[in-house]
Motif scaffolding. Structure first.
Motif, PDB file in Angstrom:
ATOM      1  N   LYS A 114      -2.270 -16.270 -98.296  1.00  0.00           N
ATOM      2  CA  LYS A 114      -2.640 -16.122 -99.535  1.00  0.00           C
ATOM      3  C   LYS A 114      -1.777 -16.694-100.554  1.00  0.00           C
ATOM      4  CE  LYS A 114      -4.729 -12.206-100.755  1.00  0.00           C
ATOM      5  NZ  LYS A 114      -6.050 -12.921-101.030  1.00  0.00           N
ATOM      6  N   GLU A 115      -0.472 -16.388-100.136  1.00  0.00           N
ATOM      7  CA  GLU A 115       0.745 -17.030-101.069  1.00  0.00           C
ATOM      8  C   GLU A 115       0.696 -18.660-101.074  1.00  0.00           C
ATOM      9  OE1 GLU A 115       2.045 -14.883-102.901  1.00  0.00           O
ATOM     10  OE2 GLU A 115       1.211 -13.349-102.086  1.00  0.00           O
ATOM     11  N   PHE A 116       0.854 -19.122-102.124  1.00  0.00           N
ATOM     12  CA  PHE A 116       0.786 -20.603-102.206  1.00  0.00           C
ATOM     13  C   PHE A 116       2.577 -21.127-101.969  1.00  0.00           C
ATOM     14  CE2 PHE A 116       0.490 -24.713-103.842  1.00  0.00           C
ATOM     15  CZ  PHE A 116      -0.729 -25.075-103.493  1.00  0.00           C
ATOM     16  N   VAL A 117       2.928 -21.578-100.948  1.00  0.00           N
ATOM     17  CA  VAL A 117       4.068 -21.959-100.596  1.00  0.00           C
ATOM     18  C   VAL A 117       4.070 -23.202 -99.800  1.00  0.00           C
ATOM     19  CG1 VAL A 117       5.024 -19.732-100.464  1.00  0.00           C
ATOM     20  CG2 VAL A 117       4.006 -20.835 -98.252  1.00  0.00           C
ATOM     21  N   ASN A 118       4.929 -23.913 -99.743  1.00  0.00           N
ATOM     22  CA  ASN A 118       5.058 -25.352 -99.139  1.00  0.00           C
ATOM     23  C   ASN A 118       5.060 -24.867 -97.461  1.00  0.00           C
ATOM     24  OD1 ASN A 118       5.250 -27.698 -98.332  1.00  0.00           O
ATOM     25  ND2 ASN A 118       7.366 -27.992 -99.098  1.00  0.00           N
ATOM     26  N   LEU A 119       4.131 -25.189 -96.734  1.00  0.00           N
ATOM     27  CA  LEU A 119       3.854 -25.002 -95.234  1.00  0.00           C
ATOM     28  C   LEU A 119       3.957 -26.239 -94.590  1.00  0.00           C
ATOM     29  CD1 LEU A 119       0.385 -22.898 -95.298  1.00  0.00           C
ATOM     30  CD2 LEU A 119       3.053 -21.776 -95.258  1.00  0.00           C
ATOM     31  N   TYR A 120       4.267 -27.545 -95.135  1.00  0.00           N
ATOM     32  CA  TYR A 120       4.521 -28.551 -94.420  1.00  0.00           C
ATOM     33  C   TYR A 120       5.613 -28.461 -93.552  1.00  0.00           C
ATOM     34  CZ  TYR A 120       0.212 -30.692 -96.665  1.00  0.00           C
ATOM     35  OH  TYR A 120      -1.066 -30.916 -96.665  1.00  0.00           O
ATOM     36  N   PRO A 121       7.019 -28.253 -94.020  1.00  0.00           N
ATOM     37  CA  PRO A 121       7.985 -28.288 -93.262  1.00  0.00           C
ATOM     38  C   PRO A 121       7.953 -27.530 -91.954  1.00  0.00           C
ATOM     39  CG  PRO A 121       8.594 -27.775 -95.456  1.00  0.00           C
ATOM     40  CD  PRO A 121       7.154 -27.627 -95.363  1.00  0.00           C
ATOM     41  N   MET A 122       6.919 -26.480 -91.982  1.00  0.00           N
ATOM     42  CA  MET A 122       6.688 -25.799 -90.625  1.00  0.00           C
ATOM     43  C   MET A 122       5.982 -26.439 -89.584  1.00  0.00           C
ATOM     44  SD  MET A 122       5.708 -22.277 -92.080  1.00  0.00           S
ATOM     45  CE  MET A 122       4.986 -21.544 -90.757  1.00  0.00           C
ATOM     46  N   ILE A 123       5.121 -27.697 -90.028  1.00  0.00           N
ATOM     47  CA  ILE A 123       4.074 -28.405 -88.942  1.00  0.00           C
ATOM     48  C   ILE A 123       4.868 -28.860 -87.710  1.00  0.00           C
ATOM     49  CG2 ILE A 123       2.609 -30.460 -88.887  1.00  0.00           C
ATOM     50  CD1 ILE A 123       1.564 -29.643 -91.613  1.00  0.00           C
ATOM     51  N   PRO A 124       6.178 -29.552 -87.758  1.00  0.00           N
ATOM     52  CA  PRO A 124       6.789 -30.133 -86.607  1.00  0.00           C
ATOM     53  C   PRO A 124       7.121 -28.987 -85.584  1.00  0.00           C
ATOM     54  CG  PRO A 124       7.724 -31.165 -88.432  1.00  0.00           C
ATOM     55  CD  PRO A 124       6.675 -29.962 -89.251  1.00  0.00           C
ATOM     56  N   ASP A 125       7.706 -27.927 -86.212  1.00  0.00           N
ATOM     57  CA  ASP A 125       8.025 -26.774 -85.206  1.00  0.00           C
ATOM     58  C   ASP A 125       6.678 -26.235 -84.629  1.00  0.00           C
ATOM     59  OD1 ASP A 125      10.762 -27.198 -85.868  1.00  0.00           O
ATOM     60  OD2 ASP A 125      10.468 -25.616 -87.338  1.00  0.00           O
ATOM     61  N   LEU A 126       5.775 -26.177 -85.500  1.00  0.00           N
ATOM     62  CA  LEU A 126       4.291 -25.622 -85.054  1.00  0.00           C
ATOM     63  C   LEU A 126       3.715 -26.382 -83.973  1.00  0.00           C
ATOM     64  CD1 LEU A 126       2.713 -24.329 -88.187  1.00  0.00           C
ATOM     65  CD2 LEU A 126       3.569 -23.008 -86.364  1.00  0.00           C
ATOM     66  N   LEU A 127       3.785 -27.710 -84.070  1.00  0.00           N
ATOM     67  CA  LEU A 127       3.306 -28.551 -83.139  1.00  0.00           C
ATOM     68  C   LEU A 127       4.277 -28.573 -81.754  1.00  0.00           C
ATOM     69  CD1 LEU A 127       2.670 -31.639 -85.289  1.00  0.00           C
ATOM     70  CD2 LEU A 127       1.097 -30.348 -84.115  1.00  0.00           C
ATOM     71  N   HIS A 128       5.674 -28.397 -81.893  1.00  0.00           N
ATOM     72  CA  HIS A 128       6.495 -28.235 -80.523  1.00  0.00           C
ATOM     73  C   HIS A 128       5.898 -26.882 -79.888  1.00  0.00           C
ATOM     74  CE1 HIS A 128       9.832 -28.465 -78.146  1.00  0.00           C
ATOM     75  NE2 HIS A 128      10.165 -26.847 -78.593  1.00  0.00           N
ATOM     76  N   LYS A 129       5.806 -25.835 -80.812  1.00  0.00           N
ATOM     77  CA  LYS A 129       5.213 -24.689 -80.147  1.00  0.00           C
ATOM     78  C   LYS A 129       3.967 -24.911 -79.106  1.00  0.00           C
ATOM     79  CE  LYS A 129       8.221 -21.438 -81.451  1.00  0.00           C
ATOM     80  NZ  LYS A 129       8.902 -20.299 -80.681  1.00  0.00           N
ATOM     81  N   ILE A 130       2.992 -25.424 -79.917  1.00  0.00           N
ATOM     82  CA  ILE A 130       1.690 -26.039 -78.989  1.00  0.00           C
ATOM     83  C   ILE A 130       2.206 -26.556 -77.935  1.00  0.00           C
ATOM     84  CG2 ILE A 130      -0.251 -27.052 -79.451  1.00  0.00           C
ATOM     85  CD1 ILE A 130      -0.272 -26.117 -82.314  1.00  0.00           C
ATOM     86  N   ASP A 131       2.838 -27.809 -77.961  1.00  0.00           N
ATOM     87  CA  ASP A 131       3.364 -28.478 -76.812  1.00  0.00           C
ATOM     88  C   ASP A 131       3.818 -27.721 -75.731  1.00  0.00           C
ATOM     89  OD1 ASP A 131       2.306 -30.801 -78.228  1.00  0.00           O
ATOM     90  OD2 ASP A 131       4.419 -31.427 -78.859  1.00  0.00           O
ATOM     91  N   THR A 132       4.486 -26.594 -76.008  1.00  0.00           N
ATOM     92  CA  THR A 132       5.321 -25.742 -74.885  1.00  0.00           C
ATOM     93  C   THR A 132       4.413 -24.733 -74.457  1.00  0.00           C
ATOM     94  OG1 THR A 132       7.231 -25.744 -76.267  1.00  0.00           O
ATOM     95  CG2 THR A 132       6.922 -23.822 -74.585  1.00  0.00           C
ATOM     96  N   HIS A 133       3.095 -24.465 -75.070  1.00  0.00           N
ATOM     97  CA  HIS A 133       2.019 -23.523 -74.414  1.00  0.00           C
ATOM     98  C   HIS A 133       0.987 -24.504 -73.583  1.00  0.00           C
ATOM     99  CE1 HIS A 133       3.356 -20.571 -76.966  1.00  0.00           C
ATOM    100  NE2 HIS A 133       2.943 -20.767 -77.918  1.00  0.00           N
ATOM    101  N   CYS A 134       0.952 -25.954 -73.794  1.00  0.00           N
ATOM    102  CA  CYS A 134       0.256 -26.507 -73.082  1.00  0.00           C
ATOM    103  C   CYS A 134       0.711 -27.696 -72.309  1.00  0.00           C
ATOM    104  CB  CYS A 134      -0.312 -27.729 -74.523  1.00  0.00           C
ATOM    105  SG  CYS A 134      -1.556 -26.815 -75.407  1.00  0.00           S
ATOM    106  N   GLU A 135       1.949 -27.586 -71.952  1.00  0.00           N
ATOM    107  CA  GLU A 135       2.749 -28.337 -70.952  1.00  0.00           C
ATOM    108  C   GLU A 135       2.309 -28.495 -69.571  1.00  0.00           C
ATOM    109  OE1 GLU A 135       6.813 -27.687 -71.090  1.00  0.00           O
ATOM    110  OE2 GLU A 135       6.694 -25.522 -70.349  1.00  0.00           O
ATOM    111  N   ASP A 136       1.504 -27.168 -69.215  1.00  0.00           N
ATOM    112  CA  ASP A 136       1.116 -27.038 -67.707  1.00  0.00           C
ATOM    113  C   ASP A 136      -0.123 -27.793 -67.611  1.00  0.00           C
ATOM    114  OD1 ASP A 136       3.134 -25.163 -67.423  1.00  0.00           O
ATOM    115  OD2 ASP A 136       1.600 -23.315 -67.816  1.00  0.00           O
ATOM    116  N   PHE A 137      -0.964 -28.272 -68.564  1.00  0.00           N
ATOM    117  CA  PHE A 137      -2.152 -28.831 -68.440  1.00  0.00           C
ATOM    118  C   PHE A 137      -2.381 -30.109 -69.080  1.00  0.00           C
ATOM    119  CE2 PHE A 137      -2.808 -25.669 -71.725  1.00  0.00           C
ATOM    120  CZ  PHE A 137      -3.532 -26.667 -72.636  1.00  0.00           C
TER     121      PHE A 137
END
Length: 266
Positions: free
Chosen positions: A170-193
């Motif tokens: 809802k709040e309008f903030v700059n979310l783009y700096p979070m994207i690299p860390d979010l992608l890294h988190k996803i890679d961690t969850h998906c590394e098994d497969f």
């Protein structure tokens, strides 16, 4: 008439014991068992039709001559039945699906467990809510639906799926700096497969002959008409893990958002 009843009873008795033998004592049918049960039922139906036609051929010829004047009325009255038969022929000739495939017809999605000359039976799957679980409902689709709705074969989704979901901010903030860390988190969850996912994605591309988005996770940010930001995720993952991975990714986003913008949560 008595001879016809005896023939039908005998064929149904054989079919009953054949299906019982194929089914066995197991609780859940395999895909091969479903195929053989469907073949047995369709085969017995075909034998009955051919046998009765041969037996009643002379009576049928006389009847055909007597109903010539009302042939148009019969066609109109049996339009739906004719469409079901022709829909079955269309399905068989196009090979759009077979027993065990996941299909979507109109708003119904499910796994094909049986098909015959009149209808197709599916075990409903909750695809529209991103759960990919069986609902426990069985849907019988008349084959005439294949002329009204496109048939989507979702068989590749039985193992891996492109899972899409969104998170609204809802709040309008700059979310783009979070994207690299979010992608890294996803890679961690998906590394098994992830290695298997890349190979399976390549197989789908070769089979379909198109360039798919790939097995890597994708994140993009849009804005709604109300001015809220929307973070869209797309991951390529095993179908049975999609819902669980979505919850983990949502948790990562909320924790990261709370850490980066603590004043927004007050």
């Amino acid at each position: 008439m008595i001879f016809s009843v005896l023939i039908i009873s005998f064929i149904f008795l054989i079919r009953h014991y054949a299906v019982k033998h194929i089914r066995g004592d197991i609780a859940f049918l395999t895909e091969d068992q479903r195929k053989w049960i469907s073949r047995t039922k369709n085969g017995s139906f075909t034998v009955i039709v051919i046998t009765l036609f041969i037996l009643w051929q002379s009576e049928i010829n006389e009847f055909a001559l007597s109903v010539t004047a009302i042939a148009v009325a019969i066609v109109v009255a049996s339009k739906e039945i004719i469409l079901c038969f022709t829909g079955s022929i269309q399905r068989a000739s196009s090979r759009s699906f077979r027993i065990g495939d996941w299909i979507e017809v109109g708003s119904l999605c499910g796994e094909v467990i049986e098909h015959n000359m009149m209808a197709t039976v599916i075990q409903e799957i909750d695809l529209h809510h991103g759960q990919y679980d069986y609902t426990g409902k069985t849907a019988t689709l008349p084959n005439s639906m294949f002329f009204t709705y496109p048939v989507k074969n979702l068989n590749f989704m039985k193992r891996y799926v492109y899972h899409n979901f969104s998170i609204c901010v809802k709040e309008f903030v700059n979310l783009y700096p979070m994207i690299p860390d979010l992608l890294h988190k996803i890679d961690t969850h998906c590394e098994d497969f992830i290695d298997v996912a890349r190979r399976y994605n390549s197989v789908i591309e070769k089979h379909a002959g198109v360039d798919l988005p790939g097995s890597e996770p994708h994140i993009h940010i849009t804005t709604t008409s109300m001015g809220d930001q929307k973070v869209h995720y797309m991951i390529f993952c095993p179908t049975e893990k999609a819902s669980h991975l979505e919850q983990l990714i949502r948790q990562d986003f909320m924790e990261m958002y709370e850490s980066n913008f603590p004043q927004k949560t007050e």
